[in-house]
Design an enzyme around this catalytic site. Sequence first.
Site, PDB file in Angstrom:
ATOM      1  N   THR A  39       7.612  -6.308  25.235  1.00 23.45           N
ATOM      2  CA  THR A  39       8.361  -5.802  24.084  1.00 23.45           C
ATOM      3  C   THR A  39       9.728  -5.276  24.508  1.00 23.45           C
ATOM      4  OG1 THR A  39       7.077  -3.790  24.434  1.00 23.45           O
ATOM      5  CG2 THR A  39       6.447  -5.158  22.552  1.00 23.45           C
ATOM      6  N   SER A  54       9.066  -4.330  42.693  1.00 20.40           N
ATOM      7  CA  SER A  54      10.493  -4.697  42.801  1.00 20.40           C
ATOM      8  C   SER A  54      11.378  -3.636  42.149  1.00 20.40           C
ATOM      9  CB  SER A  54      10.769  -6.086  42.241  1.00 20.40           C
ATOM     10  OG  SER A  54      10.355  -6.173  40.915  1.00 20.40           O
ATOM     11  N   GLU A  93      17.958  -7.371  39.152  1.00 22.76           N
ATOM     12  CA  GLU A  93      16.790  -8.262  38.999  1.00 22.76           C
ATOM     13  C   GLU A  93      17.181  -9.519  38.212  1.00 22.76           C
ATOM     14  OE1 GLU A  93      13.340  -6.655  39.499  1.00 22.76           O
ATOM     15  OE2 GLU A  93      12.308  -8.541  39.116  1.00 22.76           O
ATOM     16  N   ASP A 124      10.825  -1.197  33.615  1.00 23.38           N
ATOM     17  CA  ASP A 124      10.306  -0.841  34.942  1.00 23.38           C
ATOM     18  C   ASP A 124      11.201   0.141  35.704  1.00 23.38           C
ATOM     19  OD1 ASP A 124       8.353  -2.567  34.167  1.00 23.38           O
ATOM     20  OD2 ASP A 124       8.961  -4.198  35.480  1.00 23.38           O
ATOM     21  N   TYR A 156       8.073 -16.326  32.385  1.00 23.63           N
ATOM     22  CA  TYR A 156       8.607 -15.088  31.801  1.00 23.63           C
ATOM     23  C   TYR A 156       9.908 -15.395  31.055  1.00 23.63           C
ATOM     24  CZ  TYR A 156      10.240 -10.226  31.595  1.00 23.63           C
ATOM     25  OH  TYR A 156      10.673  -8.994  31.168  1.00 23.63           O
TER      26      TYR A 156
END
Length: 416
Positions: free
Chosen positions: A41, A138, A186, A198, A248
């Site tokens: 989300t 990560s 990332e 994250d 993803y």
Amino acid sequence: MIQDESIFTNRLIQDFNQCFGHTPEFMVSAPGRVNLIGEHTDYNDGFVFPVAIDKYLHIAASQRSDREVHLYALDVEEECVFNLDSIRESNTPPWSNYLKGVAHFLQEQVLQGSEHTLNGITAVITGNVPIGAGLSSSAALEVASTLAFLGGCGLEIPHSSVNTNNGIQVLECSPLEVASICQRAENEFAGVNCGIMDPTISLLGKADHALFLDCRSLDYEHIPLNLTDILIVICNTNVKRELAASEYNKRRSECENGVKIIQQWLPSITSLRDISVEDFKKYEDKLPEITQKRCSYVVEENTRVLKAVSALKTNDVETFGTLMNASHEGLRDDYEVSCDELDLLTEIAKNTEGVFGARMTGAGFGGCTVNLVYQDRVDEFQNKVNNEYPKHTGIEPQIYICNAGDGARIKWISDN
Ligand code: GLA
């Protein structure tokens, strides 16, 4: 747990000494995370509800007088050297891209035009966040390295220090800005179009609390985990997430495609976050089947997060668990990011008394499930997982009983 951590950090200081012949100037630690509900989300401007786990990535480091970065990753026994003036993405070794990415964006986005410039650092990296398990190793590395690069020029971000009144300069940079640098690293250096969840929880985690984050406004609230007699149990499938990055990114574009189609009727929407379950039902049959499934999952998951947060505020663990189970079903059937091993672990959980809810956590395609388990039933649950999971898969699982821990910190060693 705290004792484990200090054994860990003392060993790291010794290892640094052995590698570089002096004591490090500081240590940074950044936690992994487990997301309780609100999966896939964040990049749809929606809601998430993660906790920082008491597993950390640690970096011991010292400032250098040049612009070189000398890194040694203890756990994989790999080293890497790069120069801050010529940062380029490269897979030698792959983990170095996270550090290169954050150094690049710190220079470009945060420090440019300020009185500060990055110095090179010498650093040793280690940690106990399981790698590739969907627990955000990560992001922990990105967050820890951002704090390490700032530490290398004598800077902290607000509230990141475990030493108070140490005279270190505090850079006026919000944790959310740091999170956005990590996200860019990332996205642009590791090739995963991930969202903001994250690194944000790795920075803003708080012991015994979950973080309710609105990924559009970036407003957040720490919600106490008053889970009397209930533990957060994480089960690792030990299945490597091979297709995770490409699938993803595909899910993300399927969601964006759904928004574009629905905009023909609802032109004011900019993301799936803007669509209610009722409105979605009016337009869902205009979407191609796969797009419809992806979008319906996201629209429903956002409402589940809101309900789950309310349930937790009233200690209604039964409702919270039911919402977790529904989340897993959506991820399995509509978003299609689960796998047989994750489904098996959730089935074992469902058939164990005292497990309130179970779902996959993180990006999916392997990795871990998160379970809320009544304390007195934890042993029984662990035994069942340890017996039944290998029987069907031939793989040994791993189980972690986690506490919600604090977010990333820097500790200045010379101050002790
Ligand atoms: C990964 C990404 C996050 C989030 C989750 C799924 O962990 O890094 O941004 O999208 O997957 O919820």
